[in-house]
Design a protein around this motif. Structure first.
Motif, PDB file in Angstrom:
ATOM      1  N   LEU A   1      31.111  47.020   0.932  1.00 48.87           N
ATOM      2  CA  LEU A   1      30.355  46.804   2.165  1.00 48.87           C
ATOM      3  C   LEU A   1      29.861  45.363   2.275  1.00 48.87           C
ATOM      4  O   LEU A   1      29.746  44.820   3.377  1.00 48.87           O
ATOM      5  N   GLU A   2      29.598  44.745   1.134  1.00 47.93           N
ATOM      6  CA  GLU A   2      29.184  43.343   1.152  1.00 47.93           C
ATOM      7  C   GLU A   2      30.343  42.453   1.616  1.00 47.93           C
ATOM      8  O   GLU A   2      30.127  41.447   2.297  1.00 47.93           O
ATOM      9  N   LEU A   3      31.562  42.829   1.248  1.00 49.29           N
ATOM     10  CA  LEU A   3      32.736  42.085   1.714  1.00 49.29           C
ATOM     11  C   LEU A   3      32.899  42.208   3.219  1.00 49.29           C
ATOM     12  O   LEU A   3      33.245  41.250   3.907  1.00 49.29           O
ATOM     13  N   GLU A   4      32.646  43.400   3.733  1.00 48.88           N
ATOM     14  CA  GLU A   4      32.710  43.594   5.173  1.00 48.88           C
ATOM     15  C   GLU A   4      31.697  42.696   5.877  1.00 48.88           C
ATOM     16  O   GLU A   4      32.008  42.050   6.893  1.00 48.88           O
ATOM     17  N   GLN A   5      30.493  42.613   5.327  1.00 48.33           N
ATOM     18  CA  GLN A   5      29.459  41.769   5.924  1.00 48.33           C
ATOM     19  C   GLN A   5      29.837  40.299   5.842  1.00 48.33           C
ATOM     20  O   GLN A   5      29.623  39.531   6.786  1.00 48.33           O
ATOM     21  N   LEU A   6      30.427  39.894   4.711  1.00 55.01           N
ATOM     22  CA  LEU A   6      30.863  38.503   4.575  1.00 55.01           C
ATOM     23  C   LEU A   6      31.888  38.155   5.643  1.00 55.01           C
ATOM     24  O   LEU A   6      31.818  37.088   6.268  1.00 55.01           O
TER      25      LEU A   6
END
Length: 397
Positions: free
Chosen positions: A216-221
């Motif tokens: 999910l952090e990758l999606e936000q990035l």
């Protein structure tokens, strides 16, 4: 299909793609924020997929993947390239001849990749050749070696997308996968430069057991960088049969279920959206390898696709036309159906399988023998879908 008919179909295809803002004209004029993959695109309504299917059904040589080198400045723990990357490479002039041959055959779509293609000292010359041919271009790079000169050349060409592998939303996590300190900052800096120039960028994130819990952090990035993003669970053996990458697969069922239950339409097996794989017939073929495109390795070896390490011949000893029209592979491979594979024929969850015969071949030496990991992913996704369906029925009551 004759070349006159192909030319008419190709022109219609180009017009459809341009009207849908999926490619730009030769002038390079386009809306700067056009991205190569719609965030929630329905594959059945994507004209590019329909065009690709038409080309595949007609066995028209439509696309080419060109691996410019196996050299790379990163040392990713899960890399599928052969252990020895010191292979021969086509010269600049040979690449010119190859791409012009592809163009003369009616080729339209080109992907440049590696290894890391920007390690080639002649990359600017190669990009000039690509520009002169007018292909619909996509590029895969880690972008750590992008210079101002390369950026300016990409602005001239305006590729339909530049794909960049990002493994974590922090430098610590990403760099632990590439084994190169500072690689995250260099990649992100180049992504920002490309997006500032209006060039579409796709963050491609193979999910490993160490990175998947942070997806999910990758999606936000990706959203922060104004990029598209793709996740891929299909970590494969090396294309020379080495099994070291498979130890990095996501085996935690809870993590897999969390991913499948959320935005599974963002999951890819190679370049194929997994959401498009649902509901095939057992009479379907294994995959579209070699149906409408080819892959050329750095030394000129021609393969049906980048993921299937089966040689169809060596260029320039054999021309692309000779390989395309005389290789027995296409008929033999195309005749194989899912129902011919016992594990698939008797599986109730085969509709959820990414079924990449290239990955099967890399691991088992047999593209008709599914890997246990492919089966695990299919069963996990199917379990999630059944659970969600049961929950919806419960809510309706």
């Amino acid at each position: 299909m004759g070349y006159v008919a192909f030319a008419q179909a190709a022109q219609s295809a180009i017009e459809d793609l341009q009207s849908s803002n999926l490619i730009v004209g030769a002038s390079g004029e386009a809306t700067p924020n056009v991205l190569c993959v719609a965030r929630e695109a329905d594959p059945e309504q994507n004209p590019e997929i329909e065009i690709g299917q038409f080309m595949a059904d007609s066995h028209v040589l439509y696309s080419l993947v060109l691996e410019l080198t196996y050299r790379c400045n990163e040392r990713c723990v899960h890399c599928y390239l052969p252990s020895d990357t010191r292979t021969a490479e086509l010269t600049t002039e040979q690449i010119r001849v190859l791409l012009n041959e592809f163009k003369e055959l009616g080729g339209m779509q080109l992907q440049l990749t590696g290894g890391e293609l920007f390690t080639r000292r002649d990359i600017l010359e190669i990009l000039d050749i690509v520009k002169s041919c007018g292909f619909v271009l996509s590029i895969i790079s880690n972008l750590t070696l992008m210079t101002d000169d390369i950026l300016h050349k990409l602005i001239e060409i305006y590729p339909r997308s530049v794909g960049c592998s990002i493994y974590g939303a922090t430098a610590e996590l990403h760099d632990s996968i590439t084994n190169i300190k500072g690689s995250f900052e260099k990649s992100v800096r180049s992504i920002r430069a490309l997006r500032s120039a209006g060039i579409p960028v796709v963050i491609k994130s193979p999910l490993l057991h160490s990175t998947a819990p942070h997806w999910l952090e990758l999606e936000q990035l990706a959203q922060d960088l104004d990029c598209e993003y793709q996740f891929d669970l299909s970590i494969t053996a090396k294309n020379d049969g080495g099994l070291s990458p498979v130890s990095h697969r996501v085996e935690d069922t809870a993590v897999l279920k969390d991913i499948f239950a959320s935005r599974y339409y963002k999951l890819y097996a190679g370049d194929e959206p997994m959401s498009a794989l649902v509901n095939p017939s057992t009479e379907a073929g294994l995959c579209g390898a070699g149906a409408a495109g080819l892959c050329v390795s750095p030394d000129g070896t021609v393969r049906p696709c980048i993921g299937l390490n089966v040689s169809l011949g060596s260029w320039p000893k054999k021309t692309l036309m000779e390989i395309w029209h005389t290789s027995t592979f296409f008929k033999e491979f195309g005749s194989i159906r899912l129902q011919d594979i016992e594990e698939c024929r008797d599986c109730t969850d085969f509709a959820y399988c990414s079924r990449c015969p290239g990955a099967w071949h890399a691991e088992h030496g047999d593209f008709c023998k599914p890997t246990s990991y492919a089966c695990k992913l299919a069963h996990t996704w199917a379990d999630v879908q059944r659970g969600q369906a049961a929950s919806r029925k419960g809510d309706e009551r």
